[in-house]
Design an enzyme around this catalytic site. Sequence first.
Site, PDB file in Angstrom:
ATOM      1  N   CYS A  12      74.760  32.167  11.028  1.00 15.33           N
ATOM      2  CA  CYS A  12      73.395  31.703  10.834  1.00 15.33           C
ATOM      3  C   CYS A  12      72.581  31.970  12.093  1.00 15.33           C
ATOM      4  O   CYS A  12      73.124  32.226  13.156  1.00 15.33           O
ATOM      5  CB  CYS A  12      73.389  30.213  10.560  1.00 15.33           C
ATOM      6  N   ARG A  52      71.515  38.007  10.645  1.00 16.89           N
ATOM      7  CA  ARG A  52      72.694  37.181  10.901  1.00 16.89           C
ATOM      8  C   ARG A  52      73.085  36.316   9.701  1.00 16.89           C
ATOM      9  O   ARG A  52      74.196  35.832   9.616  1.00 16.89           O
ATOM     10  CB  ARG A  52      72.426  36.262  12.100  1.00 16.89           C
ATOM     11  N   TRP A  76      73.810  31.308   6.536  1.00 15.14           N
ATOM     12  CA  TRP A  76      74.911  32.006   5.840  1.00 15.14           C
ATOM     13  C   TRP A  76      75.848  30.887   5.418  1.00 15.14           C
ATOM     14  O   TRP A  76      76.510  30.284   6.248  1.00 15.14           O
ATOM     15  CB  TRP A  76      75.578  32.986   6.801  1.00 15.14           C
ATOM     16  N   ASN A  96      74.565  25.954  13.674  1.00 16.87           N
ATOM     17  CA  ASN A  96      75.486  27.068  13.390  1.00 16.87           C
ATOM     18  C   ASN A  96      76.879  26.581  13.718  1.00 16.87           C
ATOM     19  O   ASN A  96      77.068  25.922  14.735  1.00 16.87           O
ATOM     20  CB  ASN A  96      75.208  28.265  14.302  1.00 16.87           C
ATOM     21  N   GLY A  97      77.849  26.989  12.912  1.00 17.37           N
ATOM     22  CA  GLY A  97      79.222  26.565  13.180  1.00 17.37           C
ATOM     23  C   GLY A  97      79.729  25.719  12.038  1.00 17.37           C
ATOM     24  O   GLY A  97      79.126  25.680  10.955  1.00 17.37           O
ATOM     25  N   GLU A 107      88.072  52.853   8.148  1.00 18.75           N
ATOM     26  CA  GLU A 107      86.667  52.544   8.442  1.00 18.75           C
ATOM     27  C   GLU A 107      85.745  53.113   7.353  1.00 18.75           C
ATOM     28  O   GLU A 107      84.793  52.458   6.937  1.00 18.75           O
ATOM     29  CB  GLU A 107      86.311  53.083   9.841  1.00 18.75           C
ATOM     30  N   LYS A 123      83.294  50.803   5.107  1.00 21.00           N
ATOM     31  CA  LYS A 123      81.841  51.001   5.004  1.00 21.00           C
ATOM     32  C   LYS A 123      81.419  51.042   3.545  1.00 21.00           C
ATOM     33  O   LYS A 123      80.433  50.426   3.157  1.00 21.00           O
ATOM     34  CB  LYS A 123      81.407  52.315   5.681  1.00 21.00           C
ATOM     35  N   GLU A 162      81.732  47.546   1.834  1.00 20.09           N
ATOM     36  CA  GLU A 162      80.790  46.563   2.367  1.00 20.09           C
ATOM     37  C   GLU A 162      79.397  46.693   1.759  1.00 20.09           C
ATOM     38  O   GLU A 162      78.763  45.697   1.450  1.00 20.09           O
ATOM     39  CB  GLU A 162      80.599  46.796   3.879  1.00 20.09           C
ATOM     40  N   HIS A 221     103.758  56.748  -1.767  1.00 23.19           N
ATOM     41  CA  HIS A 221     104.565  55.539  -1.947  1.00 23.19           C
ATOM     42  C   HIS A 221     103.802  54.471  -2.740  1.00 23.19           C
ATOM     43  O   HIS A 221     104.114  53.297  -2.645  1.00 23.19           O
ATOM     44  CB  HIS A 221     104.997  54.982  -0.589  1.00 23.19           C
ATOM     45  N   LYS A 256      76.561  39.344  10.024  1.00 23.60           N
ATOM     46  CA  LYS A 256      76.690  40.299  11.123  1.00 23.60           C
ATOM     47  C   LYS A 256      77.670  39.814  12.173  1.00 23.60           C
ATOM     48  O   LYS A 256      78.439  40.589  12.725  1.00 23.60           O
ATOM     49  CB  LYS A 256      75.309  40.523  11.738  1.00 23.60           C
TER      50      LYS A 256
HETATM   51  C1  G6P Z   1      81.616  41.141  10.766  1.00 16.67           C
HETATM   52  C2  G6P Z   1      80.711  42.349  10.602  1.00 16.67           C
HETATM   53  C3  G6P Z   1      81.506  43.633  10.878  1.00 16.67           C
HETATM   54  C4  G6P Z   1      82.156  43.557  12.246  1.00 16.67           C
HETATM   55  C5  G6P Z   1      83.031  42.319  12.394  1.00 16.67           C
HETATM   56  C6  G6P Z   1      83.496  42.117  13.831  1.00 16.67           C
HETATM   57  O1  G6P Z   1      82.545  41.113   9.737  1.00 16.67           O
HETATM   58  O2  G6P Z   1      80.156  42.387   9.294  1.00 16.67           O
HETATM   59  O3  G6P Z   1      80.625  44.747  10.822  1.00 16.67           O
HETATM   60  O4  G6P Z   1      82.929  44.711  12.453  1.00 16.67           O
HETATM   61  O5  G6P Z   1      82.296  41.149  12.034  1.00 16.67           O
HETATM   62  O6  G6P Z   1      82.368  41.870  14.624  1.00 16.67           O
HETATM   63  P1  G6P Z   1      82.297  42.056  16.171  1.00 16.67           P
HETATM   64  O7  G6P Z   1      80.906  41.629  16.557  1.00 16.67           O
HETATM   65  O8  G6P Z   1      83.355  41.171  16.774  1.00 16.67           O
HETATM   66  O9  G6P Z   1      82.560  43.490  16.468  1.00 16.67           O
END
Ligand code: G6P
Length: 609
Positions: free
Chosen positions: A2, A27, A74, A100-101, A482, A486, A489, A505, A604
């Site tokens: 948040c 965020r 969030w 937040n938290g 990765e 992507k 997500e 496998h 984020k």
């Molecule tokens: C969230 C984001 C990802 C990111 C991950 C780790 O899940 O959506 O894009 O890779 O956190 O975040 P950091 O800030 O620790 O790289």
Amino acid sequence: MCGIVGYVGPRQAAPILLEGLARLEYRGYDSAGVAVQNGGGVETRKLAGRVEGLADLLSREPVLGTCGIAHTRWATHGPPNDVNAHPHIDCGGEIALVHNGIVENADVLRTRLERDGHRFTTETDTEVLAHLIEDAEGVTLEERLIAALVPVEGTYGLAVTWKAEPGKIVVARRGSPVLLGVGDGEHFVASDASAVMGHTRSVVYLKDGDIAVLTADGYRVLDRDAVEQERAVDDIEWDLEALALGPYPHFMLKEICEQTETVRNTLRGRLLPAEGFARLNGLNLSPGQCMRIQRILIVACGTSWHAGLVGRHALEELSGIPVDVEYASEYRYRRQLRIPGTLAIAISQSGETADTLEALRAARGTGANVVGVVNVVGSTIAREADGGIYLHAGPEIGVASTKAFTSQVVALLLLGLYLARQRGQMAVDEGRRLVAEFERLPDLVARALQLEPQVKEVAAAYAGVGNALYLGRGVNYPVALEGALKLKEISYIHAEGYPAAEMKHGPIALIDENMPVVCIAPQDHVYPKVVSNMQEVRARGGRIIAITSEGNGDLSHLVEHQLRVPACDPLFSPVLTVIPLQLLAYHIAVARGCDVDRPRNLAKSVTVE
Ligand code: G6P
């Protein structure tokens, strides 16, 4: 997670709060709200949905006043609806609070408060905090807040305002980032510097356990015994332009396209061509400490974990030091072995991911030296680590990480060169060759980005699929992970990354003419092996998109599409092979009408575990 913003000063608070929320919306974006002191009391406006909706509400029903707090959410406890949106208030409607938290013992506290006669209106964990403050002993808000937090377990970054003390905001931090913005006759609070940088570049990063009291004229930082603390005032190093979209339709595309510059910025000032060496002063590792490293432990989450897997190859190959790469959330809850000579590396774009921070602390508990590979300057991980490598990639706003990944890989490659040379494991000529590879990397990134029109065509052909498989080997296996991450997500297509040889496998059972298979096959020693794996896919009717490199032979007899990145040293290839995969996910998501910068359910920066 948040976002929090607060303002106290001579100006109307609501427009400043809205502007801050709009900058923090990446965020968290399921609901938003403000609370403003309006002379006689504290007035709130809040609703489910985006900050734009809150702006509309405020234009219809304005709140006037020069001291206020705001939040973009969030959801963790309770669905994202109007009621559960922050700010939350006490029974009397005199105290308003944003948080937040997670309050981990919220259920116990709520039961106790309800028994004492408090009435709850929301399903959130946060509301208990408002009631605890209402009940707490103390004359001033800070005294009450300190007392209220005593029974609270969990994490918080929070800002509170109280009708009885006009023109004052009190802030507390444990586990969730909070900073103060220092202006001229006005002060700000925010969970992220971007919220305040339209007004001031001077910020004070709070530490865990800090309480801060803000008025228009000044601020004080206290500990839990109300003893005043000294905290440094830092400058924000980037400017507002970095937060603007410019000509791009989305931040994700902007950040993908910025990678020529961001890779250059990660390298800037760090290459020593004559010595064939890297300058990494921020690491704070003495030559003796470097010599004593027996093992490297990397902890990270999400995309940063993938960068760590690439880093393992680079570090083992260049420095010969064995490397373990752990999901931070798994490492922190296992028995942590005390292995002498461990260097722990926490990789995090935001520097605030709760699991990565705790894993760093756990690794330190085993006696390891701890360094950070972090993008956000002044973030908690950066400050808690003994040293580190800043990425200098500028703010990353798109929720799906892109430019941070390439910079993280570059930083880990630099670390590999540094350790290898420092420990006498690499000859100067080899060091010089690698420095030359680093120097040409930004131009190679620019050339890889020129694939965009081709990638867009491929994306149009595959936007309707339901599943996708990504295969790679060696240093490009993490790139397969990765690429798949992507895609899922931002386009909500189910995708899996796999080591190419492991396909037989299990995943091979899924392959038919409806299954696109993305094969990452640049020029390296496993190229012929990946081509064999492509044959296996082809034999089962799979449709292959190959990410290959210049100099590799024509694959048109096997694949439907070939996307060719420039050739480079194989260890550096993930920096290039990931680019068409980022663009592919982006264009498929756009073609499917998805909200690329704000994918559903994601955040984020995950500051709760
Ligand atoms: C969230 C984001 C990802 C990111 C991950 C780790 O899940 O959506 O894009 O890779 O956190 O975040 P950091 O800030 O620790 O790289």
